[in-house]
Design an enzyme around this catalytic site. Structure first.
Site, mmCIF file in Angstrom:
data_model
loop_
_atom_site.group_PDB
_atom_site.id
_atom_site.type_symbol
_atom_site.label_atom_id
_atom_site.label_comp_id
_atom_site.label_asym_id
_atom_site.label_seq_id
_atom_site.Cartn_x
_atom_site.Cartn_y
_atom_site.Cartn_z
ATOM 1 N N ASN A 11 -10.726 70.959 35.137
ATOM 2 C CA ASN A 11 -9.404 71.584 35.066
ATOM 3 C C ASN A 11 -9.588 73.102 34.921
ATOM 4 O OD1 ASN A 11 -7.071 72.792 33.825
ATOM 5 N ND2 ASN A 11 -6.277 70.743 33.475
ATOM 6 N N ASP A 13 -7.115 75.453 34.756
ATOM 7 C CA ASP A 13 -5.897 76.138 34.288
ATOM 8 C C ASP A 13 -6.195 77.410 33.490
ATOM 9 O OD1 ASP A 13 -4.452 74.027 35.297
ATOM 10 O OD2 ASP A 13 -3.956 73.155 33.338
ATOM 11 N N HIS A 14 -7.200 77.309 32.611
ATOM 12 C CA HIS A 14 -7.369 78.415 31.674
ATOM 13 C C HIS A 14 -8.125 79.608 32.254
ATOM 14 C CE1 HIS A 14 -5.031 76.326 28.892
ATOM 15 N NE2 HIS A 14 -5.852 75.292 28.844
ATOM 16 N N ARG A 22 -3.788 89.686 31.741
ATOM 17 C CA ARG A 22 -3.927 91.065 32.169
ATOM 18 C C ARG A 22 -3.050 91.416 33.374
ATOM 19 N NH1 ARG A 22 -7.747 95.137 31.038
ATOM 20 N NH2 ARG A 22 -7.501 95.111 28.813
ATOM 21 N N HIS A 47 -2.690 72.197 36.617
ATOM 22 C CA HIS A 47 -1.353 71.823 36.131
ATOM 23 C C HIS A 47 -0.390 72.952 36.458
ATOM 24 C CE1 HIS A 47 1.107 70.408 32.339
ATOM 25 N NE2 HIS A 47 1.841 70.458 33.425
ATOM 26 N N ARG A 49 2.722 74.250 35.606
ATOM 27 C CA ARG A 49 3.761 74.060 34.593
ATOM 28 C C ARG A 49 5.067 74.680 35.047
ATOM 29 N NH1 ARG A 49 3.370 72.884 29.208
ATOM 30 N NH2 ARG A 49 1.388 71.969 28.602
ATOM 31 N N ARG A 53 2.868 79.263 33.200
ATOM 32 C CA ARG A 53 2.128 80.094 32.230
ATOM 33 C C ARG A 53 0.677 80.291 32.637
ATOM 34 N NH1 ARG A 53 1.898 76.013 27.124
ATOM 35 N NH2 ARG A 53 4.107 75.923 27.534
ATOM 36 N N HIS A 54 0.124 79.365 33.444
ATOM 37 C CA HIS A 54 -1.241 79.630 33.939
ATOM 38 C C HIS A 54 -1.283 79.499 35.465
ATOM 39 C CE1 HIS A 54 -1.320 75.315 33.086
ATOM 40 N NE2 HIS A 54 -1.541 75.481 31.790
ATOM 41 N N GLU A 74 -1.512 68.129 38.419
ATOM 42 C CA GLU A 74 -0.769 67.678 37.225
ATOM 43 C C GLU A 74 0.616 68.279 37.244
ATOM 44 O OE1 GLU A 74 -2.585 68.592 33.540
ATOM 45 O OE2 GLU A 74 -4.404 67.505 34.016
ATOM 46 N N THR A 105 -0.464 69.910 26.451
ATOM 47 C CA THR A 105 0.222 68.627 26.602
ATOM 48 C C THR A 105 -0.087 67.770 25.383
ATOM 49 O OG1 THR A 105 -0.157 68.890 28.959
ATOM 50 C CG2 THR A 105 0.663 66.752 28.233
ATOM 51 N N GLU A 155 -4.109 57.760 33.006
ATOM 52 C CA GLU A 155 -5.064 58.635 32.320
ATOM 53 C C GLU A 155 -4.749 58.539 30.838
ATOM 54 O OE1 GLU A 155 -6.053 62.400 34.020
ATOM 55 O OE2 GLU A 155 -6.453 63.305 32.066
ATOM 56 N N HIS A 198 -8.363 65.185 27.721
ATOM 57 C CA HIS A 198 -7.734 66.086 26.757
ATOM 58 C C HIS A 198 -8.635 66.292 25.542
ATOM 59 C CE1 HIS A 198 -4.108 68.460 25.946
ATOM 60 N NE2 HIS A 198 -4.648 68.497 24.759
ATOM 61 N N GLY A 199 -9.094 67.534 25.416
ATOM 62 C CA GLY A 199 -9.872 67.919 24.245
ATOM 63 C C GLY A 199 -11.332 67.491 24.277
#
Ligand code: PXP
Length: 254
Positions: A11, A13-14, A22, A47, A49, A53-54, A74, A105, A155, A198-199
């Site tokens: 993933n 996204d980040h 920036r 994802h 959203r 946001r990303h 996603e 999420t 999932e 997740h995580g």
């Protein structure tokens, strides 16, 4: 049950989160996707959203165009996202719950109460040739509801387990892992393909890889964080090795 190689969806996204901090175009999430694939990812997850946001619309379109491996899109079950998914034509769509106020999420979809709402979204995605998964809590009720909604894939949300592990709450962690084990077995029993995410980090990915019914892990935040210290490609390779080791142990112990 054959314990075949576990797929890794990375993933990204980040990477977009850092870019958006920036403005401008760097770091480029598509570059990260290509690098993750080169390092052994079996697919890319992103994802889109509602609040963008990303990942943004143009990121999703570029990822779809530029990567050679499956894209897992996603999305929340909304008309706007359905329209974008049908136009983007990813390999798969994972329906997730979305709250504007959450940082990530936080839980699985309400597949029991949301049955009638979700069915048309799952149907339309399937008719569009997209493999649909539902991001759900690891519970028998959720598995059975997902099946009745008509999704071929679930999932399992591993957040509660990973959180307990991270906090050193051993009893809770054992309890949560037990729920995942039971849910994965139930998914296989009722004919659903089972993913998880997740995580997850190296240790939790290694442990969950021992559950033979799980065929795919989707991992983002930890890998992008590790990339700061060791680089994205080494982080993906180390994750791949951890998953393969966990699965080997499962096969050896079967
Ligand atoms: N799977 C799903 C459905 C998710 O929503 C997320 C988080 O976006 C992940 C996997 C990956 O979680 P993490 O970034 O914590 O690895």
């Amino acid at each position: 049950m054959s314990a075949s190689r576990l797929r890794l969806g990375v993933n990204i996204d980040h990477v977009a989160t850092v870019r958006n901090a920036r403005g401008g175009g760097l770091p480029d999430p598509v570059r990260a996707a290509l690098l993750a694939i080169e390092a052994g990812a079996d697919g890319i997850t992103a994802h889109l959203r509602e609040d963008r946001r990303h990942i943004r619309d143009e990121d999703m379109a570029r990822i779809r165009r530029e990567i050679s491996k499956p894209l897992n899109f996603e999305m929340a079950a909304t008309d706007q996202m359905l329209d974008i998914a049908l136009r983007t034509k990813p390999h798969a769509s994972c329906l997730v719950p979305e709250k504007r106020t959450e940082r990530t999420t936080e839980g699985g979809l309400d597949v029991v109460g949301g049955h009638d709402y979700l069915v048309p979204y799952v149907d339309q995605l399937k008719r569009g040739g997209i493999r649909v998964s539902l991001f759900i809590e690891p519970s028998i009720d959720a598995i059975d509801a997902a099946r009745s909604i008509g999704a071929p894939v679930v999932e399992l949300h591993t957040g509660a387990w990973c959180h307990a592990v991270e906090n050193g709450e051993t009893e809770k962690a054992d309890h949560e892992f037990g729920r995942i084990r039971v849910a994965a077995a139930r998914a296989a029993q009722v004919g659903l393909e089972c993913h998880a995410g997740h995580g997850l980090d190296f240790a939790t990915a290694r442990k969950i890889a021992a559950l033979p019914q799980i065929v795919e892990l989707n991992i983002g935040h930890f890998l992008i964080g590790e990339a700061i210290f060791i680089g994205l490609a080494p982080a993906v390779r180390q994750m791949r090795a951890a998953m393969d080791e966990g699965r080997r142990q499962a096969v050896a112990g079967a």
